[in-house]
Design a protein around this motif. Structure first.
Motif, short mmCIF file in Angstrom:
data_model
loop_
_atom_site.label_atom_id
_atom_site.label_comp_id
_atom_site.label_asym_id
_atom_site.label_seq_id
_atom_site.Cartn_x
_atom_site.Cartn_y
_atom_site.Cartn_z
N ARG A 191 47.66 38.61 42.40
CA ARG A 191 47.25 39.92 41.87
C ARG A 191 47.77 40.17 40.48
O ARG A 191 47.11 40.75 39.64
CB ARG A 191 47.79 41.03 42.77
CG ARG A 191 47.11 41.07 44.10
CD ARG A 191 47.45 42.38 44.76
NE ARG A 191 47.09 42.34 46.17
CZ ARG A 191 47.01 43.41 46.92
NH1 ARG A 191 47.26 44.59 46.41
NH2 ARG A 191 46.70 43.31 48.19
N LYS A 196 45.45 50.10 32.88
CA LYS A 196 44.88 49.06 33.74
C LYS A 196 44.30 47.93 32.88
O LYS A 196 43.12 47.56 32.99
CB LYS A 196 43.81 49.63 34.66
CG LYS A 196 44.34 50.68 35.64
CD LYS A 196 43.32 50.93 36.74
CE LYS A 196 43.84 51.76 37.87
NZ LYS A 196 44.35 53.08 37.51
N ASN A 220 39.39 41.84 32.71
CA ASN A 220 38.55 41.09 33.64
C ASN A 220 37.10 41.57 33.61
O ASN A 220 36.17 40.77 33.70
CB ASN A 220 39.10 41.20 35.07
CG ASN A 220 40.38 40.42 35.21
OD1 ASN A 220 40.75 39.64 34.31
ND2 ASN A 220 41.08 40.60 36.32
N ARG A 221 36.94 42.87 33.45
CA ARG A 221 35.59 43.41 33.40
C ARG A 221 34.85 42.87 32.16
O ARG A 221 33.71 42.44 32.23
CB ARG A 221 35.64 44.94 33.36
CG ARG A 221 34.63 45.56 34.30
CD ARG A 221 34.64 47.06 34.20
NE ARG A 221 35.78 47.66 34.86
CZ ARG A 221 36.42 48.74 34.41
NH1 ARG A 221 36.07 49.32 33.30
NH2 ARG A 221 37.43 49.24 35.08
N ASP A 250 44.66 44.78 32.87
CA ASP A 250 44.14 43.58 33.52
C ASP A 250 42.72 43.80 34.06
O ASP A 250 41.84 42.96 33.88
CB ASP A 250 45.09 43.06 34.62
CG ASP A 250 45.57 44.15 35.57
OD1 ASP A 250 45.31 45.35 35.29
OD2 ASP A 250 46.20 43.81 36.59
N THR A 251 42.47 44.98 34.63
CA THR A 251 41.12 45.27 35.15
C THR A 251 40.11 45.32 34.00
O THR A 251 39.01 44.79 34.09
CB THR A 251 41.12 46.64 35.87
OG1 THR A 251 42.28 46.70 36.68
CG2 THR A 251 39.90 46.85 36.68
N ARG A 252 40.53 45.97 32.92
CA ARG A 252 39.61 46.07 31.76
C ARG A 252 39.30 44.69 31.19
O ARG A 252 38.15 44.38 30.86
CB ARG A 252 40.25 46.88 30.64
CG ARG A 252 40.19 48.35 30.86
CD ARG A 252 41.15 49.01 29.90
NE ARG A 252 41.30 50.41 30.22
CZ ARG A 252 40.70 51.38 29.59
NH1 ARG A 252 39.90 51.12 28.58
NH2 ARG A 252 40.89 52.63 29.94
#
Ligand code: HEM
Length: 510
Positions: A417, A170, A176-177, A172-174
């Motif tokens: 997304r 993941k 962004n975080r 992209d999530t990491r």
């Protein structure tokens, strides 16, 4: 005339005596209002509105490196309240002090320097001194969590393994975080990063900063890394054209040719015919879809006879694989010439209903290099394939009507997304100010698209001129697939991994 006291602030007039090639806007045009602090070894002259809407700071005496070499500015007292400003031994301006003035912010030569002049001592990498400047540890994390996944996936052509890993962890999530955390820690950013051998990098993390970057004239899309990458296969393309005047002409040409209206009916026909070659019963895989999409893209761009010219796609993808390595891979001029020749052979036919025909009918002077724009169009159709495939996953999971409006919305949702352009890069063409610091010309700015709303097609003067064409094509492709089939997604990983995305299909009952 007030008594002059060291350390006090004065208002003053700066009159130009001589104009050496300093490139200092404020010295170019007659007397200027100035605020002066006389402070012995390091006096400051702040010229109000340095000609470009910004104030200009000169530090006297001080050594400045300028593009014409090193310039030393000094102030020499001539009489009470009158100083000669010298650049080396030449008198370039007179400074007449008038009144003591109040309200100058504390002067820090590390933060305040003239945009046209680089300080001999570069901004130092010291955490906390400048708002937004990330620490070495934060810089490392940005490298590992933001830059590395982009490189691993492939900035120009996606690598199967890299994309798979990115989806698994993941990425992209990491990313962004981390960006959200750094944005909060650095008070809204932008994040300023010192990169060895490259200089300064800026990551805007607020929408207002992103807008500034995408719309501002001082940010060129023909960024150094992008030129290194795209130069492998599209050296004459609009996106990496540096000269503003030539860029404007190429931009107009691209906008004119890429309007979808003249070929809309043909796009519909080509999409329908190529999607009809896919199974209606069984499993739809990326590789089958991708091949069909390429056949369609070649027909749309180069004309129907290019349908089976897989060699042109192979050559392009070979060059794109090199482009993933930017300047690190040698240019394969022979491959590029073979690729370009193949394109030109197709373009000569100017097949009706294709972009090749519109291109032939659109006036352009040779410097625009119309044929040199075509590699980008083919390359960019690949993003359209990825976005369409992921949109199909959204449609398979969320039942809904299959009218063009709905299909178009699914494509846009897919791009929001999982943006297909992972980072939008710009280089600064002039020194730029970011919350109190001025970064030199040539700094790199990276808009991380997954972290930013509303930029899948970018925006501003280099926003995607193919947007309408893409949305029309993708809508037709989805419509053609869904007209004949019931589609269910077999999702094992995030649709970010478009390679691994598969669909169970069966004939649609009418
Ligand atoms: C899903 C598909 C696509 C997406 C998401 C997309 C997105 C973008 C983005 C983000 C940019 C700005 C890049 C940058 O500043 O570095 C761009 C530029 C551009 N795109 Fe697209 N694009 C797509 C497909 C296409 C297609 C199919 C064409 C042509 C047939 C096209 C033509 C262009 C051109 C010519 C530029 C350069 C604009 C300039 O430099 O002024 N794009 N696109």
């Amino acid at each position: 005339m007030p008594t002059i006291t060291q350390g006090d602030l004065y208002t003053a007039t700066l009159e130009v005596v001589e104009h050496p090639p300093l490139g200092v806007p404020a010295l170019d045009g007659g007397p200027r209002e100035a605020v002066v602090r006389l402070a012995g070894q390091r006096s400051l002259v702040r010229i109000l509105d340095g000609g470009d809407g910004r104030d200009l700071d000169l530090v006297l005496p001080g050594g400045y490196r300028h593009r014409h070499g090193r310039v030393r500015l000094t102030a020499h007292r001539l009489s009470e309240g009158v100083f000669a400003i010298k650049a080396d031994e030449r008198r370039i301006a007179l400074l007449r002090l008038r009144d003591p003035a109040l309200g100058m912010p504390a002067f820090d030569p590390e933060r305040n320097h003239h945009p046209a002049l680089r300080p001999t001592r570069p901004l130092r990498w010291r955490r906390g001194r400048v708002a937004g400047m990330v620490s070495p540890w934060e810089a490392l994390r940005l490298g590992v969590q933001v830059a590395l996944p982009i490189m691993a996936q492939g900035a120009v052509v996606r690598r199967r393994l890299g994309v798979r890993l990115a989806a698994l962890i993941k990425a992209d999530t990491r990313a962004n975080r981390l960006l959200a955390r750094l944005r909060d820690r650095h008070d809204g950013g932008p994040l300023l990063i010192r990169i060895p051998l490259r200089g300064w990098a800026v990551i805007p993390v607020k929408e207002a900063d992103v807008r500034r970057v995408l719309h501002g004239a001082e940010f060129t899309p023909a960024n150094k890394e992008k030129r290194g990458a795209l130069g492998h296969f599209q050296p004459d393309s609009l996106l990496i054209t540096r000269d503003p005047e030539l860029r404007a002409r190429r931009r107009t040409f691209n906008e004119e040719v890429l309007r979808p209206e003249p070929i809309a009916a043909e796009i519909r026909r080509k999409a329908a015919e190529e999607m009809a070659t896919l199974p209606t019963d069984g499993v739809l895989t990326w590789s089958r879809f991708n091949e069909a999409h390429w056949r369609m893209a070649r027909r749309i761009v180069l004309g129907d006879p290019a349908r089976d010219d897989e060699a042109v796609t192979r050559l392009l993808n070979r060059l794109r694989a090199d482009a993933n390595w930017f300047y690190l891979r040698a240019r394969k001029t022979d491959v590029r010439v073979a690729f370009q020749r193949r394109i030109e052979r197709h373009l000569r036919r100017a097949e009706a209903g294709s972009l090749a025909r519109v291109l032939a009918q659109t006036r352009a002077d040779p410097a625009v290099h119309p044929e040199g724009q075509v590699p980008h169009w083919l390359f960019a159709y690949d993003s359209a394939a990825i976005a369409t495939w992921r949109a199909l996953a959204l449609l398979a999971v969320h039942a809904g009507p299959h009218d063009p409006e709905h299909l178009r919305a699914a494509v846009l949702e897919s791009l929001h997304r999982w943006p297909t352009t992972l980072a939008i890069l710009r280089d600064t063409t002039a020194p730029t100010r970011w919350r109190g610091v001025t970064l030199p010309e040539g700094s790199v700015v990276a808009v991380i698209t997954s972290f930013t709303d509303e930029v899948p097609f970018s925006d501003g003067p280099a926003g995607c001129p193919g947007e309408d064409l893409v949305l029309l094509t993708a809508t037709e492709v989805l419509g053609a697939i869904l007209r004949d089939r019931e589609v269910g997604a077999i999702i094992r990983r995030s649709p970010l991994d478009h390679f691994g995305l598969r669909f169970a299909v069966r004939p649609r009952e009418r």
